[in-house]
Design an enzyme around this catalytic site. Structure first.
Site, PDB file in Angstrom:
ATOM      1  N   GLU A   1      54.501  16.266 -24.410  1.00  0.00           N
ATOM      2  CA  GLU A   1      53.043  15.737 -23.442  1.00  0.00           C
ATOM      3  C   GLU A   1      53.974  16.845 -22.314  1.00  0.00           C
ATOM      4  O   GLU A   1      54.507  16.220 -20.912  1.00  0.00           O
ATOM      5  CB  GLU A   1      54.077  14.697 -23.332  1.00  0.00           C
ATOM      6  CG  GLU A   1      53.390  13.329 -24.000  1.00  0.00           C
ATOM      7  CD  GLU A   1      54.161  11.965 -23.831  1.00  0.00           C
ATOM      8  OE1 GLU A   1      53.238  10.996 -23.759  1.00  0.00           O
ATOM      9  OE2 GLU A   1      54.911  11.531 -23.217  1.00  0.00           O
TER      10      GLU A   1
HETATM   11  C1  ACM Z   1      55.755  10.915 -27.453  1.00  0.00           C
HETATM   12  O1  ACM Z   1      55.476  10.007 -27.605  1.00  0.00           O
HETATM   13  N1  ACM Z   1      55.983  11.913 -26.370  1.00  0.00           N
HETATM   14  C2  ACM Z   1      56.665  11.715 -28.276  1.00  0.00           C
END
Ligand code: ACM
Length: 510
Positions: free
Chosen positions: A320
């Site tokens: 992310e």
């Molecule tokens: C995640 O759930 N951001 C790996």
């Protein structure tokens, strides 16, 4: 129930019971124990062993004082109040690394005979797994005698794990140890600790002390946060290692780094420290990939972590990174991933790290992008299966679950059980899979009771997916019957599990 590779001698068993005047309901046949994970292979024979209130252990080969003591104390605890107060069961433990042709280090053979029990393995970890099966049998025996026979068992995957996020809310050493104790019963062998995120930095780094002095002080919604000293971390690692659980430390980079950016100005491109963060949104932070200080920081952290982590893996996060342009992201991971190898460890990262040049022994943790996972396999990497919509322990069971999220959907106990790591993603086959891991993100949980509520009973199903073969696997309808018996054990162990209404629990407290 155990179903496969079974040689039933049940007719003989019934006759022999009649012959010996032991009513059939006064003992439990080996095949009728509700073992989770299901064992690979068993054979029932015609005898009956009466379990004693005590155990007398005879040990051959390399000894583990820890396992020895655990067997003694657990036996006393489980069998206290047993009907056969005077008696003692002989338990023979044989660790033989020369003569047994075991296929896997965790393989064991558990033999129940009329007068004694034997656990054989080629390693201590094999003994420990065999002891956990016996431990379940003791709990499930309900003070009855048990049918004789042999169990031979070994795991499907080498990595059977869960992740605990100690960054969003901090969990004490004792809370982590409590969770480790619970995992061992189901043969889970990896605990991934998510040690840093926007909301907090949880492991002391000697060469960058402000990470914990500043970044260790915040968590979601505030309150008492904290961090582990290196000594405390090593204490967790050693506690886990005694129980044959390997710790995988994660430092999430280059995103999810606000706590580090709040601790050191030089990690930010504008050379200004960020404010500590107490919220829940993600994707806004990034290390400055154009500064050499960033790589010095990453290497120092990896080096210090590698020094205090005996396990094979260091997890570098990599998920992310919405605030890091893709070219910058690739540049960052391409410099940082080899650092892990430089300090003698293998790199794991969330599936986005596939965008970089994966070191040959890297593992990619599939959570969101099938394409990333498939491409990683094409490059020769192994995949750790953590599909969010099946395996995220922080997803609510249903709309009434008071904690957790639902962005990947609701995951009730049936859904958690109803997938197969080998069948989920086209092109990802058994030989491509390192194992499975069920991550528990910590935004909505603050104590052991809440960890347990989200982890149990789903984690039993993940343990089984990791240990037992697809070809052995049972349907949800079969599995949920065995789960009932484990509800009673979880209750006895004081584990705060979710009473999923799809299971017909029979509990003392209800
Ligand atoms: C995640 O759930 N951001 C790996």
């Amino acid at each position: 129930m155990l179903r496969f590779f079974v040689i039933f001698l049940s007719t003989f068993l019934v006759f022999s019971c009649k012959d010996s005047n032991i009513p059939a309901d006064s003992f439990i046949s080996l095949g009728d124990f509700s073992l989770i994970p299901e064992v690979k292979e068993y054979e029932s024979t015609s005898g009956i062993l009466e379990l004693g209130a005590d155990v007398s252990i005879e040990w051959e080969g390399v000894v583990s004082e820890f396992i020895y003591q655990e067997i003694q104390s657990e036996w006393d605890e489980i069998m206290s109040g047993s009907h056969s107060d005077e008696s003692s069961t002989e338990l023979e433990v044989i660790v033989d690394d020369h003569h047994m042709e075991y296929q896997h280090p965790e393989e064991y053979c558990l033999t129940i005979e009329k007068r004694d029990i034997k656990i054989e393995a080629s390693t201590l970890v094999g003994v420990y797994r065999g002891w956990q099966t016996l431990r379940q049998i003791l709990y499930l025996s309900n003070q009855k005698s048990i049918g004789t026979g042999v169990i031979r068992d070994y795991p499907r995957f080498d990595y059977r794990g869960t992740m605990l996020d100690v960054a969003r809310h901090f969990f004490s050493v004792d809370e982590v140890k409590r969770y480790i104790d619970q995992l061992t019963f189901y043969k889970i062998n990896y605990l991934h600790l998510h040690l840093s995120d926007d909301q907090g930095w949880r492991i002391h780094i000697n060469s960058w002390p402000e990470l914990t002095a500043i970044g260790g002080q915040s968590q979601v919604d505030g309150g008492d946060a904290g961090f582990y000293t290196q000594k405390e971390y090593q204490d967790i690692v050693a506690y886990a290692a005694d129980r044959f659980v390997t710790i995988v430390p994660e430092i999430d980079m280059p995103g999810h780094t606000n706590a580090a950016l709040a601790s050191y100005a030089e990690l930010n491109c504008d050379n200004k420290k960020r404010e500590l963060y107490y919220g829940r949104e993600v994707g806004f932070s990034t290390l400055c990939v154009d500064r050499e200080e960033t790589y010095q920081f990453a290497e120092d952290v990896i080096r210090e972590l590698a020094e205090i982590t005996p396990g094979p893996y260091i997890h570098i996060g990599g998920d992310e990174t919405h605030a890091t342009p893709e070219d910058d992201y690739i540049k960052f991971v391409n410099r940082v991933m080899p650092m892990v190898g430089k300090y003698g460890k293998k790199v794991i990262g969330w599936d986005e790290i596939n965008l970089g040049e994966l070191p040959q022994d890297a593992a990619v943790q599939f959570w969101a992008s099938k394409e990333n996972a498939q491409n990683a396999v094409k490059k020769g990497s192994k995949v750790l299966m953590s599909p969010a919509s099946y395996a995220y322990l922080d997803m609510k069971y249903d709309s009434l679950t008071p904690i957790g999220y639902n962005w990947a959907g609701y995951i009730d106990t049936e859904r958690a059980y109803s997938w197969d790591p080998e069948l989920l993603v086209e092109g990802i086959n058994r030989e491509d899979i390192l194992g499975i891991e069920a991550p528990l993100w910590g935004e909505t949980i603050t104590n052991s009771e809440e960890i347990e509520y989200l982890a149990f009973p789903r984690i039993l199903g993940y343990a089984e997916k990791g240990w037992s073969d697809t070809s052995d696997s049972r349907t949800w309808d079969e599995y949920k019957i065995d789960l009932v018996a484990h509800g009673a054990i979880l209750e006895r162990l004081g584990i705060n599990f979710y009473r999923d209404p799809k299971v017909n629990w029979t509990l003392d407290s209800d």
